[in-house]
Design a protein around this motif. Structure first.
Motif, short mmCIF file in Angstrom:
data_model
loop_
_atom_site.label_atom_id
_atom_site.label_comp_id
_atom_site.label_asym_id
_atom_site.label_seq_id
_atom_site.Cartn_x
_atom_site.Cartn_y
_atom_site.Cartn_z
N GLU A 1 7.65 10.15 10.63
CA GLU A 1 7.95 10.96 11.56
C GLU A 1 9.33 11.67 11.32
OE1 GLU A 1 8.59 11.67 16.69
OE2 GLU A 1 7.97 9.90 15.72
N GLY A 2 9.56 12.67 10.64
CA GLY A 2 10.99 13.03 10.52
C GLY A 2 11.52 12.47 9.00
N LEU A 3 10.70 11.85 7.96
CA LEU A 3 11.04 10.89 7.23
C LEU A 3 11.64 11.77 6.12
CD1 LEU A 3 10.72 8.19 5.90
CD2 LEU A 3 8.58 9.08 4.54
N GLU A 4 12.73 11.47 5.55
CA GLU A 4 13.59 12.31 4.50
C GLU A 4 12.89 12.18 3.15
OE1 GLU A 4 17.82 12.03 4.97
OE2 GLU A 4 17.89 12.57 7.19
N VAL A 5 12.63 13.13 2.64
CA VAL A 5 11.92 12.87 0.99
C VAL A 5 12.61 13.68 0.09
CG1 VAL A 5 9.76 13.13 -0.10
CG2 VAL A 5 9.63 12.47 2.18
N SER A 6 12.80 13.21 -1.05
CA SER A 6 13.46 13.93 -2.02
C SER A 6 12.70 13.60 -3.37
CB SER A 6 15.07 13.54 -2.21
OG SER A 6 15.70 14.13 -3.17
N ASP B 1 1.52 27.70 -9.95
CA ASP B 1 0.26 27.34 -10.08
C ASP B 1 -0.15 26.09 -10.65
OD1 ASP B 1 -0.35 29.89 -9.05
OD2 ASP B 1 -0.02 30.77 -10.85
N SER B 2 0.71 24.95 -10.31
CA SER B 2 0.47 23.55 -10.79
C SER B 2 0.76 22.72 -9.81
CB SER B 2 1.48 23.31 -12.04
OG SER B 2 1.35 24.17 -13.10
N ALA B 3 0.32 21.47 -9.75
CA ALA B 3 0.09 20.28 -8.81
C ALA B 3 0.66 19.02 -9.53
CB ALA B 3 -1.20 20.19 -8.23
N VAL B 4 1.50 18.40 -8.64
CA VAL B 4 2.00 17.15 -9.28
C VAL B 4 1.76 16.00 -8.25
CG1 VAL B 4 3.98 16.00 -10.23
CG2 VAL B 4 3.75 18.14 -10.75
N PRO B 5 1.52 14.73 -8.39
CA PRO B 5 1.40 13.95 -7.53
C PRO B 5 2.76 12.93 -7.22
CG PRO B 5 0.55 12.94 -9.46
CD PRO B 5 0.91 14.45 -9.79
N PHE B 6 2.59 12.20 -5.91
CA PHE B 6 3.91 11.45 -5.79
C PHE B 6 3.25 10.41 -4.46
CE2 PHE B 6 4.77 14.78 -2.49
CZ PHE B 6 4.80 13.92 -1.34
N LEU B 7 4.09 9.48 -4.47
CA LEU B 7 3.68 8.27 -3.64
C LEU B 7 4.75 8.13 -2.45
CD1 LEU B 7 2.29 5.81 -6.56
CD2 LEU B 7 1.07 7.16 -4.87
N ILE B 8 4.36 7.40 -1.34
CA ILE B 8 4.98 6.87 -0.47
C ILE B 8 4.44 5.48 0.12
CG2 ILE B 8 6.32 7.21 1.87
CD1 ILE B 8 5.93 10.24 1.61
N ASP B 9 5.18 4.69 0.18
CA ASP B 9 4.86 3.36 0.84
C ASP B 9 4.40 3.40 2.24
OD1 ASP B 9 5.29 1.96 -1.82
OD2 ASP B 9 7.11 1.17 -1.26
N ILE B 10 3.47 2.71 2.71
CA ILE B 10 3.13 2.44 4.21
C ILE B 10 2.98 1.18 4.44
CG2 ILE B 10 2.51 4.92 4.29
CD1 ILE B 10 -0.59 3.84 4.29
N SER B 11 2.91 0.76 5.73
CA SER B 11 2.83 -0.51 6.25
C SER B 11 1.21 -0.71 6.49
CB SER B 11 3.54 -0.66 7.58
OG SER B 11 2.82 0.12 8.40
N PRO B 12 0.63 -1.76 6.70
CA PRO B 12 -0.60 -2.13 7.10
C PRO B 12 -1.29 -1.37 8.43
CG PRO B 12 0.20 -4.13 6.34
CD PRO B 12 1.36 -3.12 6.37
N THR C 1 0.91 -1.09 -0.03
CA THR C 1 -0.15 0.06 -0.17
C THR C 1 0.94 1.38 0.10
OG1 THR C 1 -1.76 -1.12 1.25
CG2 THR C 1 -1.71 1.34 1.17
N SER C 2 0.45 2.21 -0.74
CA SER C 2 1.24 3.63 -0.80
C SER C 2 0.01 4.74 -0.52
CB SER C 2 1.80 3.82 -2.08
OG SER C 2 2.83 2.89 -2.47
#
Length: 221
Positions: A166-171, A183-194, A133-134
């Motif tokens: 908590e303080g996850l480093e994202v790039s 004035d634009s929007a873009v999606p991105f994903l991060i994996d998460i646990s159950p 799941t993301s």
């Protein structure tokens, strides 16, 4: 809360320290479940925003929560932008159910985001074809210039102390994410646990704890 099952090409453009750092293209197909409760921070006028206002003290910059409705009618309508890797793979807004969904979210709140700032919103849970799941996020650029190479530390949870990140480093690198126009929007994903999925399902607009700290972004003047 709506949940997606992906079977079309969608780029996981997020590099997260401590997780697998790959810009792989993921097959995905959207299957919305109408009987699930929807918690859509990005599509509501009462959503929580993250501001890029600098703290006067401390070792880094901190994004603070602000009211997105302020000066809402003074900004142009948002435009959904396809990520660089998705675009190179031939993905368009019309051909992707994911982007088509996000286009509807933006059309429902075209003045979203913070004037003269950039912000992020958690949106929907995503079920990948491998069973993981993301969490789908949207980045909104309301600055006066395009931006690229965004990095920050992300905290997401509830005000009762339950944290997903908590303080996850994202790039979000330009080579995968591209340049985000103003004035634009873009999606991105991060994996998460159950376990994190269960926490997210209980998050509301009233109890959300969403912070973006120690950020860095390149402005293209």
């Amino acid at each position: 809360m709506k949940k997606f099952v992906y079977m079309l090409v969608f780029i996981m453009i997020l590099i997260v320290t401590g997780c697998s750092n790959s810009d792989e293209e993921t097959s995905e197909n959207v299957n919305t479940e109408n009987n699930e409760e929807k918690t859509d921070v990005a599509a509501n006028n009462n959503q929580e925003d993250l501001s890029t206002e600098q703290e006067s003290q401390g070792n880094g910059d901190t994004l603070e929560v602000e009211d997105a409705s302020q000066d809402a009618f003074e900004v142009p309508d948002l435009q959904l932008q396809v990520s660089k890797l998705d675009e190179e793979s031939g993905v368009t807004i019309e051909s992707s159910e994911v982007y088509s969904y996000l286009e509807e979210v933006i059309m429902a709140d075209p003045k979203g985001g913070i004037p003269n700032d950039f912000s992020i919103y958690p949106d929907e849970l995503v079920l990948n074809d491998d069973g993981t799941t993301s969490l789908l996020f949207i980045v909104i650029n309301r600055l006066h210039a395009p931006i690229r190479n965004i990095s920050f530390e992300l905290t997401l949870g509830n005000q009762d102390g339950d944290s997903i990140f908590e303080g996850l480093e994202v790039s979000l690198e330009e080579e995968s994410f591209g340049i985000i126009e103003t004035d634009s929007a873009v999606p991105f994903l991060i994996d998460i646990s159950p376990e994190d999925e269960e926490i997210y399902m209980e998050i509301t607009e009233e109890n959300i704890d969403l912070r973006m700290e120690n950020y860095d972004v390149d402005l293209i003047e």
